[in-house]
Design an enzyme around this catalytic site. Structure first.
Site, PDB file in Angstrom:
ATOM      1  N   HIS A   1      -3.395  -7.155  -9.497  1.00 24.80           N
ATOM      2  CA  HIS A   1      -4.327  -6.668  -8.476  1.00 24.80           C
ATOM      3  C   HIS A   1      -3.801  -5.340  -7.945  1.00 24.80           C
ATOM      4  O   HIS A   1      -2.729  -5.285  -7.332  1.00 24.80           O
ATOM      5  CB  HIS A   1      -4.433  -7.682  -7.337  1.00 24.80           C
ATOM      6  CG  HIS A   1      -5.321  -7.235  -6.221  1.00 24.80           C
ATOM      7  ND1 HIS A   1      -6.672  -7.014  -6.378  1.00 24.80           N
ATOM      8  CD2 HIS A   1      -5.040  -6.954  -4.920  1.00 24.80           C
ATOM      9  CE1 HIS A   1      -7.189  -6.623  -5.222  1.00 24.80           C
ATOM     10  NE2 HIS A   1      -6.216  -6.579  -4.330  1.00 24.80           N
TER      11      HIS A   1
ATOM     12  N   GLY B   1      -0.628  -3.775  -3.322  1.00 22.66           N
ATOM     13  CA  GLY B   1      -0.606  -4.125  -1.900  1.00 22.66           C
ATOM     14  C   GLY B   1      -1.673  -5.168  -1.604  1.00 22.66           C
ATOM     15  O   GLY B   1      -2.515  -5.487  -2.456  1.00 22.66           O
ATOM     16  N   GLU B   2      -1.637  -5.684  -0.395  1.00 26.82           N
ATOM     17  CA  GLU B   2      -2.596  -6.713  -0.006  1.00 26.82           C
ATOM     18  C   GLU B   2      -4.015  -6.168   0.017  1.00 26.82           C
ATOM     19  O   GLU B   2      -4.243  -4.967   0.164  1.00 26.82           O
ATOM     20  CB  GLU B   2      -2.226  -7.272   1.370  1.00 26.82           C
ATOM     21  CG  GLU B   2      -0.905  -8.018   1.409  1.00 26.82           C
ATOM     22  CD  GLU B   2      -0.624  -8.576   2.795  1.00 26.82           C
ATOM     23  OE1 GLU B   2      -1.472  -8.396   3.694  1.00 26.82           O
ATOM     24  OE2 GLU B   2       0.439  -9.191   2.964  1.00 26.82           O
ATOM     25  N   SER B   3      -4.959  -7.069  -0.132  1.00 30.80           N
ATOM     26  CA  SER B   3      -6.362  -6.678  -0.119  1.00 30.80           C
ATOM     27  C   SER B   3      -6.723  -6.036   1.214  1.00 30.80           C
ATOM     28  O   SER B   3      -6.366  -6.531   2.279  1.00 30.80           O
ATOM     29  CB  SER B   3      -7.244  -7.913  -0.366  1.00 30.80           C
ATOM     30  OG  SER B   3      -8.601  -7.564  -0.380  1.00 30.80           O
ATOM     31  N   GLY B   4      -7.428  -4.891   1.149  1.00 26.01           N
ATOM     32  CA  GLY B   4      -7.872  -4.201   2.351  1.00 26.01           C
ATOM     33  C   GLY B   4      -6.866  -3.247   2.948  1.00 26.01           C
ATOM     34  O   GLY B   4      -7.131  -2.653   4.002  1.00 26.01           O
ATOM     35  N   ILE B   5      -5.721  -3.033   2.307  1.00 28.16           N
ATOM     36  CA  ILE B   5      -4.694  -2.183   2.899  1.00 28.16           C
ATOM     37  C   ILE B   5      -4.952  -0.702   2.672  1.00 28.16           C
ATOM     38  O   ILE B   5      -4.359   0.152   3.330  1.00 28.16           O
ATOM     39  CB  ILE B   5      -3.298  -2.579   2.353  1.00 28.16           C
ATOM     40  CG1 ILE B   5      -2.201  -2.116   3.314  1.00 28.16           C
ATOM     41  CG2 ILE B   5      -3.081  -2.031   0.946  1.00 28.16           C
ATOM     42  CD1 ILE B   5      -0.847  -2.720   3.027  1.00 28.16           C
ATOM     43  N   GLY B   6      -5.844  -0.373   1.712  1.00 31.93           N
ATOM     44  CA  GLY B   6      -6.205   1.028   1.523  1.00 31.93           C
ATOM     45  C   GLY B   6      -5.927   1.578   0.135  1.00 31.93           C
ATOM     46  O   GLY B   6      -5.864   2.796  -0.049  1.00 31.93           O
ATOM     47  N   LYS B   7      -5.769   0.712  -0.839  1.00 35.08           N
ATOM     48  CA  LYS B   7      -5.481   1.176  -2.202  1.00 35.08           C
ATOM     49  C   LYS B   7      -6.632   2.001  -2.768  1.00 35.08           C
ATOM     50  O   LYS B   7      -6.419   3.082  -3.322  1.00 35.08           O
ATOM     51  CB  LYS B   7      -5.214  -0.028  -3.118  1.00 35.08           C
ATOM     52  CG  LYS B   7      -4.039  -0.892  -2.693  1.00 35.08           C
ATOM     53  CD  LYS B   7      -3.777  -2.009  -3.687  1.00 35.08           C
ATOM     54  CE  LYS B   7      -4.923  -3.005  -3.779  1.00 35.08           C
ATOM     55  NZ  LYS B   7      -5.147  -3.728  -2.501  1.00 35.08           N
ATOM     56  N   SER B   8      -7.841   1.499  -2.645  1.00 37.74           N
ATOM     57  CA  SER B   8      -9.000   2.197  -3.213  1.00 37.74           C
ATOM     58  C   SER B   8      -9.261   3.509  -2.497  1.00 37.74           C
ATOM     59  O   SER B   8      -9.646   4.506  -3.118  1.00 37.74           O
ATOM     60  CB  SER B   8     -10.243   1.296  -3.132  1.00 37.74           C
ATOM     61  OG  SER B   8     -10.064   0.114  -3.896  1.00 37.74           O
TER      62      SER B   8
ATOM     63  N   GLU C   1     -14.505   0.000  -5.459  1.00 44.62           N
ATOM     64  CA  GLU C   1     -15.112  -0.700  -4.330  1.00 44.62           C
ATOM     65  C   GLU C   1     -14.535  -0.150  -3.033  1.00 44.62           C
ATOM     66  O   GLU C   1     -13.323  -0.142  -2.828  1.00 44.62           O
ATOM     67  CB  GLU C   1     -14.832  -2.201  -4.403  1.00 44.62           C
ATOM     68  CG  GLU C   1     -15.358  -2.961  -3.183  1.00 44.62           C
ATOM     69  CD  GLU C   1     -14.788  -4.366  -3.079  1.00 44.62           C
ATOM     70  OE1 GLU C   1     -15.086  -5.037  -2.063  1.00 44.62           O
ATOM     71  OE2 GLU C   1     -14.047  -4.785  -3.981  1.00 44.62           O
TER      72      GLU C   1
END
Length: 309
Positions: free
Chosen positions: A142, A157-164, A206
């Site tokens: 992920h 990193g965790e979901s929603g942390i700002g990767k995208s 996304e």
């Protein structure tokens, strides 16, 4: 885990734009199960000890010259013996065309014969690399994979942390997206890892609050890439006062992926930090280290020189 159990000969034909000389055969029925290939020079002369029939058989200039000195009956006899083994297919290189007697023997034995204009050694190298990717161990992670100045940057990193969001800003700065959300990683050899996107999410990002965006449509083909070697991992995590973060970079951290240690940097997230610039700088710094210059070691050397002077 392993990737594919087999690859069809029809896939190989389409991938390398090969000519099919055995048009009566269904290439989907012929399966390749190993990444190695073989040039059957000795086999055409009758030596089959240690022969590996599961490999694709490649006919080059030497084998073609040898066959040209044989009569049709001798050619039929040589290939009848070769085709008695369950080989996946035979590929003629350098534009050499098989004699009709060979095509007849192959059709009878249900062994596809294909052809290419490419040189033998160059084609074999490309074929072996392609098959190694097909049969390589693989896993999924992920994260987001971006090509930054030629360096494969895997952002986790965790979901929603700002990767995208970080990936989108890197794209706007001229870098290229490989995969968002899920990265398929393959290990074709003991030294390198390659990542790509699942076909269903290729070129898509996304963004929470906006939805799905098509990077290829919005920013053009220069903003995307199908596959990229993974050189560096950036692990995004929430900043906490209690944790000590590396400020000098004297010692490298690593993330083990499929048995290969990849340099990993833990990046604490705080409001106001420009993640894209930090990721971009990390990629350039990693590239500089590979070229032999380490800024942390240079600082240490200056400090030691100052103490000793």
């Amino acid at each position: 885990m392993a990737n594919n159990n087999f690859v069809t000969v029809s896939t190989i034909q389409e991938r390398f734009n090969l000519v099919n000389y055995t048009t009566e055969l269904n290439l989907d029925d012929a399966h390749v199960t190993v990444a190695d290939v073989n040039r059957p020079a000795l086999q055409l002369h009758g030596f089959y000890e240690h022969f590996e029939p599961s490999r694709i058989q490649v006919i080059g200039n030497v084998e073609s010259a040898y066959l040209s000195k044989k009569t049709d009956a001798e050619k039929a006899e040589s290939f009848s013996k070769l085709f008695s083994y369950e080989i996946p297919c035979v590929i003629f290189c350098r534009g050499e065309k098989p004699a009709q007697v060979l095509i007849d023997e192959a059709t009878k034995a249900k062994i596809p014969i294909l052809g290419t204009d490419r040189s033998t050694s160059e084609f074999m190298a490309a074929l072996i690399f392609s098959l190694n990717m097909d049969f390589a161990p693989y896993t999924t992670i992920h994260g987001v994979l971006v090509d930054v100045y030629g360096e494969g940057l895997l952002i986790t990193g965790e979901s929603g942390i700002g990767k995208s969001e970080a990936a989108l800003e890197l794209i706007r700065r001229g870098h290229r997206l490989v995969s968002d959300d899920v990265v398929e990683i393959r290990r074709p050899n003991s030294e390198s890892l390659y990542g790509r996107a699942p076909s269903i999410t290729q070129y898509l990002i996304e963004l929470r609050g906006i939805g799905i965006i098509d990077v290829k449509s919005l920013y053009g083909v220069e903003a995307v890439k199908d596959e990229q070697r993974i050189d560096l991992v950036i692990k995004l995590e929430d900043w906490t006062k209690e944790k000590e973060y590396d400020r000098l970079g004297m010692t490298d951290e690593y993330m083990n992926i499929l048995g290969i240690d990849v340099t990993c940097h833990s990046l604490p997230i705080r409001p106001g930090r420009n993640l894209a610039i930090i990721c971009e700088t990390a990629a350039v710094n990693h590239r500089q280290k590979k070229m032999g210059y380490n800024a942390a070691e240079e600082l240490y050397r200056r400090v030691q020189d100052n103490i000793n002077s």
